[in-house]
Scaffold this motif. Sequence first.
Motif, PDB file in Angstrom:
ATOM      1  N   LYS A 105       6.112  10.669  -5.026  1.00  0.00           N
ATOM      2  CA  LYS A 105       6.777  11.599  -5.941  1.00  0.00           C
ATOM      3  C   LYS A 105       6.028  12.932  -6.017  1.00  0.00           C
ATOM      4  CE  LYS A 105       8.917   7.994  -8.780  1.00  0.00           C
ATOM      5  NZ  LYS A 105       8.943   7.322 -10.103  1.00  0.00           N
ATOM      6  N   LYS A 106       4.694  12.866  -5.962  1.00  0.00           N
ATOM      7  CA  LYS A 106       3.874  14.069  -5.989  1.00  0.00           C
ATOM      8  C   LYS A 106       2.752  13.934  -4.954  1.00  0.00           C
ATOM      9  CE  LYS A 106       6.037  15.743  -9.658  1.00  0.00           C
ATOM     10  NZ  LYS A 106       6.901  16.954  -9.588  1.00  0.00           N
ATOM     11  N   LEU A 107       2.404  15.063  -4.336  1.00  0.00           N
ATOM     12  CA  LEU A 107       1.344  15.102  -3.342  1.00  0.00           C
ATOM     13  C   LEU A 107       0.293  16.116  -3.783  1.00  0.00           C
ATOM     14  CD1 LEU A 107       0.289  14.290  -0.487  1.00  0.00           C
ATOM     15  CD2 LEU A 107       1.661  16.172   0.434  1.00  0.00           C
ATOM     16  N   LEU A 108      -0.960  15.683  -3.873  1.00  0.00           N
ATOM     17  CA  LEU A 108      -2.040  16.544  -4.345  1.00  0.00           C
ATOM     18  C   LEU A 108      -3.112  16.664  -3.260  1.00  0.00           C
ATOM     19  CD1 LEU A 108      -0.875  14.758  -6.907  1.00  0.00           C
ATOM     20  CD2 LEU A 108      -2.732  15.866  -8.129  1.00  0.00           C
ATOM     21  N   PHE A 109      -3.421  17.885  -2.851  1.00  0.00           N
ATOM     22  CA  PHE A 109      -4.447  18.120  -1.841  1.00  0.00           C
ATOM     23  C   PHE A 109      -5.783  18.447  -2.515  1.00  0.00           C
ATOM     24  CE2 PHE A 109      -0.740  18.813   0.858  1.00  0.00           C
ATOM     25  CZ  PHE A 109      -1.144  18.199   2.044  1.00  0.00           C
ATOM     26  N   ALA A 110      -6.805  17.692  -2.151  1.00  0.00           N
ATOM     27  CA  ALA A 110      -8.162  17.936  -2.635  1.00  0.00           C
ATOM     28  C   ALA A 110      -9.084  17.978  -1.414  1.00  0.00           C
ATOM     29  CB  ALA A 110      -8.596  16.846  -3.609  1.00  0.00           C
ATOM     30  N   THR A 111      -8.750  18.865  -0.489  1.00  0.00           N
ATOM     31  CA  THR A 111      -9.399  18.883   0.820  1.00  0.00           C
ATOM     32  C   THR A 111     -10.332  20.074   1.016  1.00  0.00           C
ATOM     33  OG1 THR A 111      -7.347  19.877   1.651  1.00  0.00           O
ATOM     34  CG2 THR A 111      -7.640  17.521   1.996  1.00  0.00           C
ATOM     35  N   SER A 169       1.395   4.375 -13.470  1.00  0.00           N
ATOM     36  CA  SER A 169       1.750   4.948 -12.162  1.00  0.00           C
ATOM     37  C   SER A 169       1.015   4.257 -11.018  1.00  0.00           C
ATOM     38  CB  SER A 169       1.416   6.445 -12.144  1.00  0.00           C
ATOM     39  OG  SER A 169       0.015   6.638 -12.315  1.00  0.00           O
ATOM     40  N   ARG A 170       1.568   4.412  -9.819  1.00  0.00           N
ATOM     41  CA  ARG A 170       0.893   3.948  -8.592  1.00  0.00           C
ATOM     42  C   ARG A 170       0.253   5.164  -7.923  1.00  0.00           C
ATOM     43  NH1 ARG A 170       1.423  -0.722  -5.944  1.00  0.00           N
ATOM     44  NH2 ARG A 170       1.673   0.238  -3.901  1.00  0.00           N
ATOM     45  N   ILE A 171      -1.063   5.095  -7.765  1.00  0.00           N
ATOM     46  CA  ILE A 171      -1.839   6.216  -7.242  1.00  0.00           C
ATOM     47  C   ILE A 171      -2.516   5.787  -5.948  1.00  0.00           C
ATOM     48  CG2 ILE A 171      -3.706   7.860  -7.718  1.00  0.00           C
ATOM     49  CD1 ILE A 171      -3.238   7.285 -10.724  1.00  0.00           C
ATOM     50  N   LEU A 172      -2.306   6.573  -4.907  1.00  0.00           N
ATOM     51  CA  LEU A 172      -2.890   6.301  -3.592  1.00  0.00           C
ATOM     52  C   LEU A 172      -3.737   7.493  -3.174  1.00  0.00           C
ATOM     53  CD1 LEU A 172      -3.086   4.667  -0.920  1.00  0.00           C
ATOM     54  CD2 LEU A 172      -0.974   5.828  -0.192  1.00  0.00           C
ATOM     55  N   VAL A 173      -5.005   7.232  -2.833  1.00  0.00           N
ATOM     56  CA  VAL A 173      -5.906   8.269  -2.329  1.00  0.00           C
ATOM     57  C   VAL A 173      -6.097   8.058  -0.835  1.00  0.00           C
ATOM     58  CG1 VAL A 173      -8.205   9.298  -2.482  1.00  0.00           C
ATOM     59  CG2 VAL A 173      -7.083   8.446  -4.554  1.00  0.00           C
ATOM     60  N   LEU A 174      -5.873   9.112  -0.058  1.00  0.00           N
ATOM     61  CA  LEU A 174      -5.980   9.046   1.393  1.00  0.00           C
ATOM     62  C   LEU A 174      -7.200   9.824   1.860  1.00  0.00           C
ATOM     63  CD1 LEU A 174      -2.225   9.777   2.120  1.00  0.00           C
ATOM     64  CD2 LEU A 174      -3.333   7.543   2.305  1.00  0.00           C
ATOM     65  N   TRP A 221       0.789  -1.228   0.000  1.00  0.00           N
ATOM     66  CA  TRP A 221       0.000   0.000   0.000  1.00  0.00           C
ATOM     67  C   TRP A 221       0.833   1.296   0.000  1.00  0.00           C
ATOM     68  CZ3 TRP A 221      -2.318  -4.284   2.274  1.00  0.00           C
ATOM     69  CH2 TRP A 221      -3.622  -4.568   1.849  1.00  0.00           C
ATOM     70  N   PHE A 222       2.065   1.250   0.509  1.00  0.00           N
ATOM     71  CA  PHE A 222       2.793   2.496   0.729  1.00  0.00           C
ATOM     72  C   PHE A 222       4.172   2.543   0.086  1.00  0.00           C
ATOM     73  CE2 PHE A 222      -0.174   2.213   4.338  1.00  0.00           C
ATOM     74  CZ  PHE A 222      -0.795   3.451   4.239  1.00  0.00           C
ATOM     75  N   THR A 223       4.430   1.679  -0.879  1.00  0.00           N
ATOM     76  CA  THR A 223       5.753   1.631  -1.513  1.00  0.00           C
ATOM     77  C   THR A 223       5.650   2.049  -2.982  1.00  0.00           C
ATOM     78  OG1 THR A 223       6.460  -0.131  -0.015  1.00  0.00           O
ATOM     79  CG2 THR A 223       7.731   0.152  -2.045  1.00  0.00           C
ATOM     80  N   ASN A 224       6.651   2.808  -3.431  1.00  0.00           N
ATOM     81  CA  ASN A 224       6.743   3.251  -4.831  1.00  0.00           C
ATOM     82  C   ASN A 224       5.509   4.039  -5.274  1.00  0.00           C
ATOM     83  OD1 ASN A 224       9.266   1.958  -5.161  1.00  0.00           O
ATOM     84  ND2 ASN A 224       8.242   0.011  -5.607  1.00  0.00           N
ATOM     85  N   ILE A 225       5.053   4.932  -4.420  1.00  0.00           N
ATOM     86  CA  ILE A 225       3.884   5.744  -4.736  1.00  0.00           C
ATOM     87  C   ILE A 225       4.292   6.904  -5.639  1.00  0.00           C
ATOM     88  CG2 ILE A 225       2.014   7.165  -3.804  1.00  0.00           C
ATOM     89  CD1 ILE A 225       1.802   4.154  -3.175  1.00  0.00           C
ATOM     90  N   ASP A 226       3.666   6.991  -6.786  1.00  0.00           N
ATOM     91  CA  ASP A 226       3.920   8.117  -7.689  1.00  0.00           C
ATOM     92  C   ASP A 226       3.091   9.340  -7.294  1.00  0.00           C
ATOM     93  OD1 ASP A 226       5.721   6.900  -9.749  1.00  0.00           O
ATOM     94  OD2 ASP A 226       4.029   5.524  -9.940  1.00  0.00           O
ATOM     95  N   PHE A 227       1.806   9.110  -7.020  1.00  0.00           N
ATOM     96  CA  PHE A 227       0.905  10.215  -6.690  1.00  0.00           C
ATOM     97  C   PHE A 227       0.093   9.861  -5.444  1.00  0.00           C
ATOM     98  CE2 PHE A 227       1.222  10.009 -11.369  1.00  0.00           C
ATOM     99  CZ  PHE A 227       1.899  11.208 -11.586  1.00  0.00           C
TER     100      PHE A 227
END
Length: 370
Positions: free
Chosen positions: A220-226, A40-45, A11-17
């Motif tokens: 690699k990149k962090l995107l805020f949609a809060t 890419s590996r995309i993780l939404v938190l 869940w938390f390795t090689n995260i692109d976005f």
Amino acid sequence: MNLGYWEIKSWFTNIDFAVVGSGIVGLHAALRLRERFPESRILVLERGPLPQGASTKNAGFACFGSLSEIIDDLNNHTEEEVIALIRKRWEGLQLLRRRLGDAAIDLKPYGGYELFLKEDTAGYEECLRRMPFVNELLKPLFKTDVFAREVDRFGFKGIHEYLIFNPFEAQIDTGSMMQALLKEALKHDILVLNGQTVTAYHEMQDCVQVSLGDFSFSAKKLLFATNGFATSITNGAVMPARAQVLITEPIAGLDIKGTFHIDRGYYYFRNIDNRILLGGARNLDFEGETTTAFGTTDRIQGRLEQVLREIILPDTEFTIAHRWSGIMGMGSHKMPVVQQLSEHVYCGVRLGGMGVAIGSIVGAELAGLV
């Protein structure tokens, strides 16, 4: 978090976005990133058990601004800015419909109406007077008049004779919409993790270290949609605005269909499942409602019930079934904030209470910054 090796690896390795927020903006951003970067590996938190904020707590209005709201905007913004904002909202609604389909969001094109209280004679007369001008302003976008007068046929009380009708408005089921978006995310191999609160982030030379309490990982990149929770990352350009809502028990023979606005959009109601859903009255207590705390207050809920009893359902018995609140993102300007904050960090926030209309396109624009 007491994570094991397999959990960290999967869940938390090689995260692109890493996208913070699994609402309308966050999931549209993730889906657009998948289109642009297929491998890419995309993780939404998401910090809540469901999408927090307003995405699953709104009234389900597929609208782009009542006549009085547009006139109010014209008094505070340039014509070009107002037209650009309405265009963005309208295009966002079309993007949402294309992405998910009308059946998945249960779109019902009943049209929208604006009511004017008897005591608001000045606002009523101004809207009637300026309606031809606004229609001309919007004609290049809609190819016909947007607003027209209609006599009240719903039996409302305490209002002026004419309602303002807008055939381009519709209502949707936002629960169905969010479920459809989540299914799309899973179908496109996007990981969505709930119960994850980003407590800090630290920018490195080639990545961002993201902290979830006592655990951290790199992306690699962090995107805020809060949206309404983005005050700190935008240096105050976004302020939270709580919106309180209530809904009745089913009402036999209910003959109200459509989306309805009162008082420049500060009150809004609709039919759903033979019930009336009503929200608003934030203008009774702007200071108290500038908060990220969910909850309801007696003052605002009492006013909503009064509007129900005296204006919307004056001759109908009703019972309140449920009350809740959502958190919107507001600011001094109504255009959303979609920008790069630093080398590896981005945000798409401040939807101005128009998340259903504008959320999909803000998400796409946020992904487009990367």
